[in-house]
Design an enzyme around this catalytic site. Structure first.
Site, PDB file in Angstrom:
ATOM      1  N   GLU A 159       0.808  -1.226   0.000  1.00 35.41           N
ATOM      2  CA  GLU A 159       0.000   0.000   0.000  1.00 35.41           C
ATOM      3  C   GLU A 159       0.837   1.272   0.000  1.00 35.41           C
ATOM      4  O   GLU A 159       0.738   2.114   0.892  1.00 35.41           O
ATOM      5  CB  GLU A 159      -0.965  -0.042   1.183  1.00 35.41           C
ATOM      6  CG  GLU A 159      -1.834  -1.295   1.146  1.00 35.41           C
ATOM      7  CD  GLU A 159      -2.700  -1.474   2.381  1.00 35.41           C
ATOM      8  OE1 GLU A 159      -2.735  -0.564   3.238  1.00 35.41           O
ATOM      9  OE2 GLU A 159      -3.336  -2.543   2.505  1.00 35.41           O
ATOM     10  N   ASN A 201       2.132  -4.550  -3.450  1.00 31.68           N
ATOM     11  CA  ASN A 201       0.768  -5.015  -3.197  1.00 31.68           C
ATOM     12  C   ASN A 201      -0.106  -3.817  -2.871  1.00 31.68           C
ATOM     13  O   ASN A 201       0.217  -3.022  -1.988  1.00 31.68           O
ATOM     14  CB  ASN A 201       0.800  -5.990  -2.007  1.00 31.68           C
ATOM     15  CG  ASN A 201      -0.518  -6.689  -1.756  1.00 31.68           C
ATOM     16  OD1 ASN A 201      -1.158  -7.178  -2.687  1.00 31.68           O
ATOM     17  ND2 ASN A 201      -0.926  -6.730  -0.493  1.00 31.68           N
ATOM     18  N   HIS A 237     -10.169  -6.296  -2.259  1.00 28.57           N
ATOM     19  CA  HIS A 237     -11.162  -6.262  -1.180  1.00 28.57           C
ATOM     20  C   HIS A 237     -12.409  -5.576  -1.753  1.00 28.57           C
ATOM     21  O   HIS A 237     -12.435  -4.336  -1.876  1.00 28.57           O
ATOM     22  CB  HIS A 237     -10.641  -5.499   0.036  1.00 28.57           C
ATOM     23  CG  HIS A 237      -9.518  -6.178   0.746  1.00 28.57           C
ATOM     24  ND1 HIS A 237      -9.669  -7.400   1.382  1.00 28.57           N
ATOM     25  CD2 HIS A 237      -8.229  -5.827   0.914  1.00 28.57           C
ATOM     26  CE1 HIS A 237      -8.525  -7.764   1.934  1.00 28.57           C
ATOM     27  NE2 HIS A 237      -7.627  -6.839   1.649  1.00 28.57           N
ATOM     28  N   GLU A 265      -5.718 -10.687  -1.950  1.00 29.42           N
ATOM     29  CA  GLU A 265      -6.471 -10.597  -0.683  1.00 29.42           C
ATOM     30  C   GLU A 265      -7.992 -10.567  -0.949  1.00 29.42           C
ATOM     31  O   GLU A 265      -8.737  -9.810  -0.371  1.00 29.42           O
ATOM     32  CB  GLU A 265      -6.064  -9.346   0.107  1.00 29.42           C
ATOM     33  CG  GLU A 265      -4.571  -9.245   0.381  1.00 29.42           C
ATOM     34  CD  GLU A 265      -4.198  -8.050   1.230  1.00 29.42           C
ATOM     35  OE1 GLU A 265      -5.085  -7.437   1.865  1.00 29.42           O
ATOM     36  OE2 GLU A 265      -2.999  -7.714   1.299  1.00 29.42           O
ATOM     37  N   ASP A 267     -11.766 -10.695  -1.037  1.00 23.42           N
ATOM     38  CA  ASP A 267     -12.996 -10.977  -0.312  1.00 23.42           C
ATOM     39  C   ASP A 267     -14.076 -10.057  -0.879  1.00 23.42           C
ATOM     40  O   ASP A 267     -13.765  -9.023  -1.482  1.00 23.42           O
ATOM     41  CB  ASP A 267     -12.865 -10.831   1.214  1.00 23.42           C
ATOM     42  CG  ASP A 267     -12.165  -9.562   1.676  1.00 23.42           C
ATOM     43  OD1 ASP A 267     -11.486  -9.611   2.716  1.00 23.42           O
ATOM     44  OD2 ASP A 267     -12.283  -8.516   1.003  1.00 23.42           O
TER      45      ASP A 267
END
Ligand code: G3I
Length: 354
Positions: A159, A201, A237, A265, A267
């Site tokens: 990030e 990432n 996400h 990641e 979801d």
């Protein structure tokens, strides 16, 4: 029969065999996804936590029965690995590594330089550039070096951009070392493990936009300079109903630079109260993400962020949202797992002849 045809038949028979394995009734092993993922040459991964790995048989069975890769959700972060300067705690990382290697699972290392989950001695320390460089070299050297040759990829930089988008985040590293902290960290990680694939990432890049453009410019510069950057992690996400249609085209921008990409990641959080119709629609969203990865040569895998809804970060961080993963609180498979299986059940794309 030509080799290609034989291979094609073999592939179809492998897929059929995997599909013949019924989806598990109550979670646990054998959804067939590991075989299906292997047919496509991609990883299907999941973020794991140390405590349930140590004490929950069902948790472990869901991981080994449905995934080919694990990411340490927290235990490889700085605050757990080096809670005091010079004191390293390997108990958590070793638990994840030992579990993965016993189960034949790949490991994604997460994460080296981030603005979150830093120990107080680091976050509140007043380090000059040379000392902070030494601190970074010690930490990365110890952590990456300890697992040299055993970790497939590291999220070296996590990030780096602000939540809004196009500016580099004013984190500890940027403030003391300047923008080139990113290149420095990649070189240090590369020296510690020359085989590991090194990633930046990020979230909020999946559907393009200012953040994706800024990350593209950064990645292009690093690649042009020969800095050991190998991949871009698309955290993914997502909010139910807002999964970007053009995920694959955003991925292709980075693979066109010669980089690999991964969904790191995944979801898809659903607002409460969750309905069956929303869970069915969520299955289509999971299918879309996996299909997007399969559509992009250079996408190496998809990792889901949490082994079941009961171990998801979402309810704590996004009150009113839940049901973000492919397994429910009792480790029962949800329609989202069927969406993953459907995506992986298509005939693999033959390697390009060119
Ligand atoms: O370790 C302490 C424990 O000692 C204490 O008893 C407990 C009390 O609640 O808290 C524990 O720490 C929590 C930690 O997760 C481990 O469970 C922290 O409070 C909690 O804030 C932390 O949340 C993690 C979050 O990163 C921190 O930013 C989530 O589990 C984790 O899923 C999440 O993961 C990040 C990725 O690393 C990077 N991308 C974004 C993603 C979501 O934020």
């Amino acid at each position: 029969m030509a080799l290609a045809v034989l291979a094609g038949c073999a592939t179809v028979s492998v897929v059929a065999a995997a599909l013949a394995v019924a989806l598990p009734e109550d979670g646990g092993p054998e959804s067939g996804t590991p075989v299906l993922a292997a047919v496509h040459g991609v990883d299907l991964g999941v973020a794991v936590a140390v405590e349930p790995l140590r004490g929950d048989d069902e948790y472990r069975d869901v991981v080994t029965g449905n995934y080919t890769s694990v990411t340490a959700e927290n235990t490889m972060k700085w605050e757990y690995v080096q809670p005091e300067r010079g004191r390293f705690d390997w108990s958590g990382p070793d638990t994840v590594m030992d579990f993965a290697e016993r189960g034949g699972l790949d490991v994604r290392g997460h994460t080296l330089l981030w603005h979150n989950q830093l120990p107080a001695w680091l976050e509140q320390g007043s380090f000059g550039p040379q000392e902070l460089r030494q601190v970074m070299r010690e930490h990365v050297g110890e952590l990456v070096g300890r697992y040299e040759g055993r970790v497939t990829a590291w999220d070296v930089i996590n990030e780096p951009f602000t939540d809004e988008g196009a500016e580099l985040r004013e984190n500890l590293w940027y403030g003391v070392l300047g923008e080139d902290y990113i290149a420095e960290a990649l070189w240090v990680a590369h020296e510690a493990d020359p085989e590991a694939r090194l990633y930046i990432n990020e979230f909020g890049i999946e559907g393009g936009g200012a953040k994706a453009d800024a990350l593209y410019a950064l990645a292009e510069d690093l690649v042009d300079r020969g800095v050991p950057l190998h991949g871009i992690g698309f955290q993914s996400h997502f909010v139910h109903g807002q999964v970007p249609e053009d995920l694959a085209s955003t991925m292709r921008r980075f693979t066109d630079l010669g980089l690999e990409v991964a969904v790191t990641e995944l979801d898809v959080r659903v607002p409460e109260p969750v309905t069956d119709a929303e869970l069915q629609a969520q299955a289509g969203e999971y299918r879309h993400v996996v299909e997007s990865c399969l559509d992009v040569p250079g996408c190496v895998g998809v990792t889901v962020w949490g082994v079941g809804d009961g171990h998801s970060w979402i309810p704590e961080w996004f009150p009113g949202y839940t049901a973000a993963t492919p397994f429910d609180e009792e480790y029962r498979p949800k329609p989202a797992l069927e969406g993953i299986v459907e995506a992986l059940s298509r005939r693999p794309t033959p390697p390009s002849s060119g």
